[in-house]
Design a protein around this motif. Structure first.
Motif, PDB file in Angstrom:
ATOM      1  N   PRO A  86      13.698  -8.214  -1.386  1.00 31.73           N
ATOM      2  CA  PRO A  86      13.803  -7.862   0.040  1.00 31.73           C
ATOM      3  C   PRO A  86      12.464  -7.844   0.773  1.00 31.73           C
ATOM      4  O   PRO A  86      12.364  -8.375   1.891  1.00 31.73           O
ATOM      5  CB  PRO A  86      14.444  -6.462   0.006  1.00 31.73           C
ATOM      6  CG  PRO A  86      15.215  -6.430  -1.273  1.00 31.73           C
ATOM      7  CD  PRO A  86      14.374  -7.213  -2.235  1.00 31.73           C
ATOM      8  N   GLU A  87      11.417  -7.251   0.156  1.00 30.81           N
ATOM      9  CA  GLU A  87      10.134  -7.201   0.855  1.00 30.81           C
ATOM     10  C   GLU A  87       9.506  -8.584   0.951  1.00 30.81           C
ATOM     11  O   GLU A  87       8.823  -8.896   1.937  1.00 30.81           O
ATOM     12  CB  GLU A  87       9.187  -6.222   0.168  1.00 30.81           C
ATOM     13  CG  GLU A  87       8.781  -6.594  -1.229  1.00 30.81           C
ATOM     14  CD  GLU A  87       8.058  -5.468  -1.957  1.00 30.81           C
ATOM     15  OE1 GLU A  87       7.291  -5.785  -2.881  1.00 30.81           O
ATOM     16  OE2 GLU A  87       8.286  -4.286  -1.617  1.00 30.81           O
ATOM     17  N   ILE A 243       1.644   0.805  -3.006  1.00 28.58           N
ATOM     18  CA  ILE A 243       0.965  -0.056  -2.041  1.00 28.58           C
ATOM     19  C   ILE A 243       1.943  -0.801  -1.148  1.00 28.58           C
ATOM     20  O   ILE A 243       1.680  -1.034   0.031  1.00 28.58           O
ATOM     21  CB  ILE A 243       0.006  -1.033  -2.759  1.00 28.58           C
ATOM     22  CG1 ILE A 243      -0.878  -1.749  -1.735  1.00 28.58           C
ATOM     23  CG2 ILE A 243       0.774  -2.015  -3.642  1.00 28.58           C
ATOM     24  CD1 ILE A 243      -1.998  -2.550  -2.359  1.00 28.58           C
ATOM     25  N   SER A 244       3.112  -1.154  -1.689  1.00 30.54           N
ATOM     26  CA  SER A 244       4.088  -1.894  -0.885  1.00 30.54           C
ATOM     27  C   SER A 244       4.700  -1.036   0.211  1.00 30.54           C
ATOM     28  O   SER A 244       5.387  -1.558   1.104  1.00 30.54           O
ATOM     29  CB  SER A 244       5.198  -2.471  -1.766  1.00 30.54           C
ATOM     30  OG  SER A 244       5.842  -1.450  -2.495  1.00 30.54           O
ATOM     31  N   GLN A 245       4.449   0.285   0.180  1.00 34.17           N
ATOM     32  CA  GLN A 245       4.945   1.172   1.233  1.00 34.17           C
ATOM     33  C   GLN A 245       3.991   1.248   2.431  1.00 34.17           C
ATOM     34  O   GLN A 245       4.317   1.875   3.441  1.00 34.17           O
ATOM     35  CB  GLN A 245       5.173   2.569   0.653  1.00 34.17           C
ATOM     36  CG  GLN A 245       6.207   2.613  -0.461  1.00 34.17           C
ATOM     37  CD  GLN A 245       6.266   3.957  -1.157  1.00 34.17           C
ATOM     38  OE1 GLN A 245       5.808   4.962  -0.636  1.00 34.17           O
ATOM     39  NE2 GLN A 245       6.823   3.982  -2.367  1.00 34.17           N
ATOM     40  N   HIS A 246       2.825   0.623   2.301  1.00 32.16           N
ATOM     41  CA  HIS A 246       1.882   0.620   3.428  1.00 32.16           C
ATOM     42  C   HIS A 246       2.503  -0.141   4.603  1.00 32.16           C
ATOM     43  O   HIS A 246       3.114  -1.201   4.410  1.00 32.16           O
ATOM     44  CB  HIS A 246       0.568  -0.037   3.012  1.00 32.16           C
ATOM     45  CG  HIS A 246      -0.550   0.190   3.974  1.00 32.16           C
ATOM     46  ND1 HIS A 246      -0.637  -0.481   5.174  1.00 32.16           N
ATOM     47  CD2 HIS A 246      -1.635   1.020   3.922  1.00 32.16           C
ATOM     48  CE1 HIS A 246      -1.719  -0.091   5.817  1.00 32.16           C
ATOM     49  NE2 HIS A 246      -2.345   0.825   5.088  1.00 32.16           N
ATOM     50  N   PRO A 247       2.374   0.369   5.827  1.00 37.54           N
ATOM     51  CA  PRO A 247       3.009  -0.284   6.983  1.00 37.54           C
ATOM     52  C   PRO A 247       2.607  -1.739   7.186  1.00 37.54           C
ATOM     53  O   PRO A 247       3.382  -2.522   7.743  1.00 37.54           O
ATOM     54  CB  PRO A 247       2.553   0.581   8.173  1.00 37.54           C
ATOM     55  CG  PRO A 247       2.179   1.894   7.590  1.00 37.54           C
ATOM     56  CD  PRO A 247       1.690   1.626   6.199  1.00 37.54           C
ATOM     57  N   ALA A 248       1.411  -2.103   6.746  1.00 39.40           N
ATOM     58  CA  ALA A 248       0.929  -3.466   6.980  1.00 39.40           C
ATOM     59  C   ALA A 248       1.142  -4.385   5.773  1.00 39.40           C
ATOM     60  O   ALA A 248       0.687  -5.535   5.802  1.00 39.40           O
ATOM     61  CB  ALA A 248      -0.558  -3.447   7.342  1.00 39.40           C
ATOM     62  N   ALA A 250       3.667  -6.126   4.392  1.00 36.51           N
ATOM     63  CA  ALA A 250       4.310  -7.421   4.608  1.00 36.51           C
ATOM     64  C   ALA A 250       3.431  -8.347   5.438  1.00 36.51           C
ATOM     65  O   ALA A 250       3.367  -9.556   5.178  1.00 36.51           O
ATOM     66  CB  ALA A 250       5.668  -7.232   5.280  1.00 36.51           C
ATOM     67  N   GLN A 251       2.731  -7.781   6.419  1.00 36.12           N
ATOM     68  CA  GLN A 251       1.847  -8.609   7.243  1.00 36.12           C
ATOM     69  C   GLN A 251       0.674  -9.145   6.446  1.00 36.12           C
ATOM     70  O   GLN A 251       0.257 -10.295   6.628  1.00 36.12           O
ATOM     71  CB  GLN A 251       1.349  -7.789   8.442  1.00 36.12           C
ATOM     72  CG  GLN A 251       2.449  -7.420   9.424  1.00 36.12           C
ATOM     73  CD  GLN A 251       1.949  -6.500  10.513  1.00 36.12           C
ATOM     74  OE1 GLN A 251       1.354  -5.458  10.244  1.00 36.12           O
ATOM     75  NE2 GLN A 251       2.171  -6.869  11.759  1.00 36.12           N
ATOM     76  N   TRP A 252       0.131  -8.309   5.555  1.00 38.86           N
ATOM     77  CA  TRP A 252      -0.955  -8.784   4.700  1.00 38.86           C
ATOM     78  C   TRP A 252      -0.487  -9.924   3.799  1.00 38.86           C
ATOM     79  O   TRP A 252      -1.176 -10.937   3.642  1.00 38.86           O
ATOM     80  CB  TRP A 252      -1.507  -7.647   3.866  1.00 38.86           C
ATOM     81  CG  TRP A 252      -2.386  -6.718   4.627  1.00 38.86           C
ATOM     82  CD1 TRP A 252      -3.226  -7.022   5.665  1.00 38.86           C
ATOM     83  CD2 TRP A 252      -2.521  -5.299   4.415  1.00 38.86           C
ATOM     84  NE1 TRP A 252      -3.876  -5.889   6.108  1.00 38.86           N
ATOM     85  CE2 TRP A 252      -3.464  -4.824   5.362  1.00 38.86           C
ATOM     86  CE3 TRP A 252      -1.952  -4.391   3.522  1.00 38.86           C
ATOM     87  CZ2 TRP A 252      -3.839  -3.483   5.435  1.00 38.86           C
ATOM     88  CZ3 TRP A 252      -2.308  -3.060   3.590  1.00 38.86           C
ATOM     89  CH2 TRP A 252      -3.249  -2.613   4.541  1.00 38.86           C
ATOM     90  N   LEU A 253       0.683  -9.761   3.209  1.00 38.67           N
ATOM     91  CA  LEU A 253       1.203 -10.799   2.330  1.00 38.67           C
ATOM     92  C   LEU A 253       1.370 -12.116   3.076  1.00 38.67           C
ATOM     93  O   LEU A 253       1.038 -13.186   2.573  1.00 38.67           O
ATOM     94  CB  LEU A 253       2.553 -10.387   1.732  1.00 38.67           C
ATOM     95  CG  LEU A 253       2.597  -9.219   0.750  1.00 38.67           C
ATOM     96  CD1 LEU A 253       3.970  -9.112   0.130  1.00 38.67           C
ATOM     97  CD2 LEU A 253       1.531  -9.347  -0.336  1.00 38.67           C
TER      98      LEU A 253
END
Length: 257
Positions: A86-87, A243-248, A250-253
């Motif tokens: 999903p992420e 770390i995947s809970q950080h708001p940014a 998905a944007q970083w990825l």
């Protein structure tokens, strides 16, 4: 000529035997300290396919999509990669997605080793690259070692390393300073050795409070890349597993910031 008391000689002999036994235990059980295979939790509604490689049949969780862009994902040592779908769908909405279940994980057969994972990663990349010429590779934790090696060998378009290390050998040597780890470790995952050959734009994503990978190891890896290839991004306020809970995240990825 002075001689050791018999009791001291016996104590030294016992100590030597214990030390050798501990070295043998590290040698024999080391892979159980590195790999923690997980079952595939995704239901039948989540597509997957089998990829035949020498000595194993691999399971690949897959989100099909036509077009040039694709993502290949290598997870952590105790990760069911299908749970990360999903992420990754959020971050890579325009990409076909390929998430590798390592040997012994998620229904894949065989036993995980460094060399097997390296070979399997190359086989998956070659399979994907036929239909998708623009392949982004993401590795997380253990998977960063797989991803760096792959990017040093294949024409990866972009590389993302989430909570990476310079080498497992370096971390293990620090954890077991009284043992000859360099001679005992069979799966060193020496990313620092392969990083100089990577030419793809690379993001090194470090958790500020990583309780698994030492900060020094991640920062050292960053310095291994050729100048201008890798960018270091620190995710503040999160740890290795959060770390995947950080708001940014998905944007970083996705390379948006």
């Amino acid at each position: 000529m002075p001689s050791f008391p018999r009791s001291l000689a016996v104590a030294l002999g016992v100590g030597a035997l214990v030390y050798v036994a501990l070295c043998a235990a590290l040698w024999g059980f080391q892979r159980s300290l590195i790999y923690f295979p997980q079952p595939r939790s995704a239901g039948p509604q989540v597509p997957s396919f089998g990829l035949a490689v020498p000595g194993a049949q691999l399971v690949v969780t897959h989100r099909p999509r036509p077009g040039a862009p694709a993502l290949v994902y290598f997870g952590g040592n105790a990760e069911d990669v299908s749970a990360s779908l999903p992420e990754l769908e959020t971050a890579f909405a325009g990409h076909a997605l390929y998430l590798l279940h390592y040997r012994g994980y998620g229904g894949s057969t065989g036993q995980p080793t460094q060399d097997a994972l390296f070979a399997d990663a190359a086989a998956l990349f070659d399979h994907v690259h036929v239909q998708h010429p623009n392949v982004t590779v993401v590795g997380r934790s253990l998977g960063t070692g797989v991803a760096v090696h792959l990017a040093s060998q294949r024409p990866v378009q972009r590389l993302v390393l989430v909570t990476p290390y310079d080498s497992i050998l370096g971390i293990a040597s620090a954890q077991f300073p009284f043992f000859p780890v360099r001679w005992l470790l069979r799966d060193p995952f020496d990313s620092g050795r392969y990083a100089p050959a990577v030419t793809a734009p690379t993001l090194v994503l470090m958790a500020q409070h990583d309780e698994v990978i030492p900060e020094a190891s991640t920062r050292l890896l960053h310095t291994r890349f050729a100048p201008g290839v890798a960018t270091l991004q620190v995710a503040n306020g999160v740890g290795h597993n959060s770390i995947s809970q950080h708001p940014a995240y998905a944007q970083w990825l996705a390379g948006l910031r």
